[in-house]
Design an enzyme around this catalytic site. Structure first.
Site, mmCIF file in Angstrom:
data_model
loop_
_atom_site.group_PDB
_atom_site.id
_atom_site.type_symbol
_atom_site.label_atom_id
_atom_site.label_comp_id
_atom_site.label_asym_id
_atom_site.label_seq_id
_atom_site.Cartn_x
_atom_site.Cartn_y
_atom_site.Cartn_z
ATOM 1 C CD GLN A 114 2.821 1.199 -4.003
ATOM 2 O OE1 GLN A 114 2.147 0.352 -4.570
ATOM 3 N NE2 GLN A 114 4.051 1.501 -4.382
ATOM 4 C CB ILE A 161 11.157 9.994 9.554
ATOM 5 C CG1 ILE A 161 11.500 10.150 8.068
ATOM 6 C CG2 ILE A 161 9.977 9.056 9.761
ATOM 7 C CD1 ILE A 161 12.100 8.885 7.453
ATOM 8 C CE1 TYR A 197 11.703 13.693 -3.019
ATOM 9 C CE2 TYR A 197 12.572 11.887 -4.308
ATOM 10 C CZ TYR A 197 12.142 13.183 -4.219
ATOM 11 O OH TYR A 197 12.143 13.984 -5.335
ATOM 12 C CB THR A 198 9.026 6.318 -3.422
ATOM 13 O OG1 THR A 198 7.786 7.021 -3.376
ATOM 14 C CG2 THR A 198 9.240 5.563 -2.132
ATOM 15 C CE1 TYR A 241 13.588 5.579 -3.618
ATOM 16 C CE2 TYR A 241 14.340 3.910 -5.179
ATOM 17 C CZ TYR A 241 13.585 4.267 -4.083
ATOM 18 O OH TYR A 241 12.835 3.316 -3.439
ATOM 19 C CD1 TRP A 246 11.421 -3.273 -10.092
ATOM 20 C CD2 TRP A 246 10.238 -4.191 -11.750
ATOM 21 N NE1 TRP A 246 12.213 -3.302 -11.207
ATOM 22 C CE2 TRP A 246 11.508 -3.867 -12.238
ATOM 23 C CE3 TRP A 246 9.331 -4.804 -12.614
ATOM 24 C CZ2 TRP A 246 11.898 -4.107 -13.563
ATOM 25 C CZ3 TRP A 246 9.704 -5.047 -13.926
ATOM 26 C CH2 TRP A 246 10.974 -4.695 -14.396
HETATM 27 N N1 LIG Z 1 7.599 1.709 -4.840
HETATM 28 C C1 LIG Z 1 8.524 0.874 -5.290
HETATM 29 O O1 LIG Z 1 8.499 0.431 -6.461
HETATM 30 C C2 LIG Z 1 9.634 0.414 -4.387
HETATM 31 C C3 LIG Z 1 10.595 -0.468 -4.894
HETATM 32 C C4 LIG Z 1 11.611 -0.903 -4.058
HETATM 33 C C5 LIG Z 1 11.675 -0.447 -2.744
HETATM 34 N N2 LIG Z 1 10.747 0.431 -2.292
HETATM 35 C C6 LIG Z 1 10.854 0.893 -0.904
HETATM 36 O O2 LIG Z 1 9.754 0.361 -0.193
HETATM 37 C C7 LIG Z 1 9.365 1.263 0.855
HETATM 38 C C8 LIG Z 1 7.894 1.569 0.741
HETATM 39 O O3 LIG Z 1 7.641 2.174 -0.527
HETATM 40 P P1 LIG Z 1 6.181 2.579 -0.992
HETATM 41 O O4 LIG Z 1 6.060 2.167 -2.408
HETATM 42 O O5 LIG Z 1 5.166 2.141 0.004
HETATM 43 O O6 LIG Z 1 6.315 4.160 -0.968
HETATM 44 P P2 LIG Z 1 5.173 5.264 -1.005
HETATM 45 O O7 LIG Z 1 3.877 4.666 -1.427
HETATM 46 O O8 LIG Z 1 5.735 6.411 -1.770
HETATM 47 O O9 LIG Z 1 5.027 5.635 0.520
HETATM 48 C C9 LIG Z 1 6.017 6.328 1.199
HETATM 49 C C10 LIG Z 1 5.345 7.080 2.332
HETATM 50 O O10 LIG Z 1 6.367 7.781 3.025
HETATM 51 C C11 LIG Z 1 5.829 9.043 3.388
HETATM 52 N N3 LIG Z 1 6.883 10.014 3.640
HETATM 53 C C12 LIG Z 1 7.630 10.698 2.746
HETATM 54 N N4 LIG Z 1 8.463 11.532 3.385
HETATM 55 C C13 LIG Z 1 8.247 11.346 4.721
HETATM 56 C C14 LIG Z 1 8.789 11.929 5.896
HETATM 57 N N5 LIG Z 1 9.732 12.874 5.842
HETATM 58 N N6 LIG Z 1 8.311 11.515 7.102
HETATM 59 C C15 LIG Z 1 7.332 10.575 7.163
HETATM 60 N N7 LIG Z 1 6.768 10.006 6.098
HETATM 61 C C16 LIG Z 1 7.235 10.387 4.882
HETATM 62 C C17 LIG Z 1 4.956 9.436 2.221
HETATM 63 O O11 LIG Z 1 4.055 10.414 2.643
HETATM 64 P P3 LIG Z 1 3.029 11.162 1.639
HETATM 65 O O12 LIG Z 1 1.941 10.133 1.433
HETATM 66 O O13 LIG Z 1 2.582 12.347 2.386
HETATM 67 O O14 LIG Z 1 3.802 11.459 0.418
HETATM 68 C C18 LIG Z 1 4.324 8.105 1.860
HETATM 69 O O15 LIG Z 1 3.096 7.911 2.547
HETATM 70 C C19 LIG Z 1 10.289 2.470 0.698
HETATM 71 O O16 LIG Z 1 11.377 2.342 1.566
HETATM 72 C C20 LIG Z 1 10.784 2.385 -0.733
HETATM 73 O O17 LIG Z 1 12.038 3.006 -0.902
HETATM 74 C C21 LIG Z 1 9.727 0.861 -3.068
#
Ligand SMILES: NC(=O)c1ccc[n+]([C@@H]2O[C@H](COP(=O)([O-])OP(=O)(O)OC[C@H]3O[C@@H](n4cnc5c(N)ncnc54)[C@H](OP(=O)(O)O)[C@@H]3O)[C@@H](O)[C@H]2O)c1
Length: 290
Positions: free
Chosen positions: A12, A37, A61-62, A125, A151
């Protein structure tokens, strides 16, 4: 032209970062398929080839509940992988911008968390993300910025907004928890804020960023349905009832109150957050009509 490397470019946030990238930066946006990574050698090779001045780590990893069953996988990406990236970035003298989460807090505090409040993650997590923060700040020292957010949703990927829109179409009523409070945050606004951090190389340390205001998951679900209906994204509304977390047990424990205080980010970048409901409306306008 200066280069920025974005990891997790298919997530996202990754996709919003690519969409909002300033033209003054040459962007290398790498998906998990392009760069895992966790693979140290591959990370080194990638840095040698691209030679970025800045790295934004949007890879993570989310899967909050699944992490309880597979902690090794969560820690491999969120802690070890983040640490590898930070180490290689430091060796290449690149600035490191890392994203973390409100789930590093246990939610017992009744007012918004500041960046220097003591984290105490209730689930795997959050623990893995906290370990990642520590590895990054220890390794990259004065060249790292860690931005915690909460969120997150966007028109890309899987998120609560998309789940609610789907369930409203599939079901005749819904129950949503109203005793967990946080701040819904559009990944677009976070991406734009991260680009502001990119343009301010002197900033370092831990920051918070979320959209303004607070909501329970129930409030958020109600707003999603109302706004989507007004925009014509759904043709009908269904009753949504508030329930307690105890009535909807999930594998991972979650903080009951995880509102982040973003004031340090506002002050240092001279910006403010949009209210979450305004951001939600703007995001929904980008959804395809069904
Ligand atoms: N989502 C939330 O509600 C939320 C809330 C607070 C903080 N955050 C943080 O915000 C950041 C962005 O979150 P997001 O919602 O954009 O997460 P996301 O949509 O799950 O995207 C994470 C991406 O990381 C990739 N990934 C997973 N393992 C990997 C690896 N070993 N090497 C390279 N890429 C890898 C995934 O690949 P695949 O597409 O192949 O799975 C995915 O494209 C993260 O740090 C998360 O912890 C998220």
């Amino acid at each position: 032209m200066k280069k920025v490397l974005i990891t997790g470019a298919n997530g996202q946030l990754g996709r919003e970062l690519v969409k909002t990238a300033p033209t003054s930066w040459d962007v290398a946006a790498l998906t998990r398929q392009d760069l895992d990574i966790c693979q140290h050698k591959k990370v080194e090779k990638t840095f040698s080839a691209i030679k970025p001045q800045v790295v934004i780590n949007a890879a993570a990893y989310t899967a909050v509940d699944r992490a309880e069953d597979e902690p090794d996988k969560a820690f491999a990406v969120n802690a070890e992988g983040a640490g590898i990236l930070a180490k290689v970035a430091t060796e290449h003298n690149a600035r490191f911008i890392h994203i973390s989460t409100d789930f590093v807090f246990d939610g017992r505090q009744p007012f918004p968390y500041k960046p220097d409040d003591t984290p105490y993650p209730p689930g795997t997590y959050g623990k893995s993300k906290l370990e990642g923060e520590r590895k990054v700040t220890r390794t990259a020292k004065g060249k790292a910025v860690v931005i915690r957010t909460s969120w997150l949703y966007s028109s890309y990927g899987n998120n609560f907004v998309k789940t609610i829109l789907r369930l409203v179409k599939e079901r005749d009523k819904l129950n949503v928890v109203d005793d967990q409070v946080g701040a819904p945050t559009w990944a677009r606004g976070l991406a734009e804020t991260l680009w502001k951090f990119v343009s301010r190389p002197e900033l370092q340390g831990i920051y918070h960023w979320s959209d303004a205001g607070v909501a329970s998951w129930y409030d958020f679900a109600m707003a999603i349905q109302e706004e989507a209906y007004h925009l014509g994204l759904i043709s009908h509304v269904i009753p949504i009832y508030p329930i307690r977390s105890a009535q909807y047990p999930l594998k991972a424990p979650r903080p009951f109150y995880s509102v982040l205080d973003s004031s340090k980010t506002w002050e240092d970048l001279h910006i403010t957050s949009m209210h979450w409901r305004v951001a939600l409306r703007d995001c929904l306008k980008e959804f395809n009509r069904c």
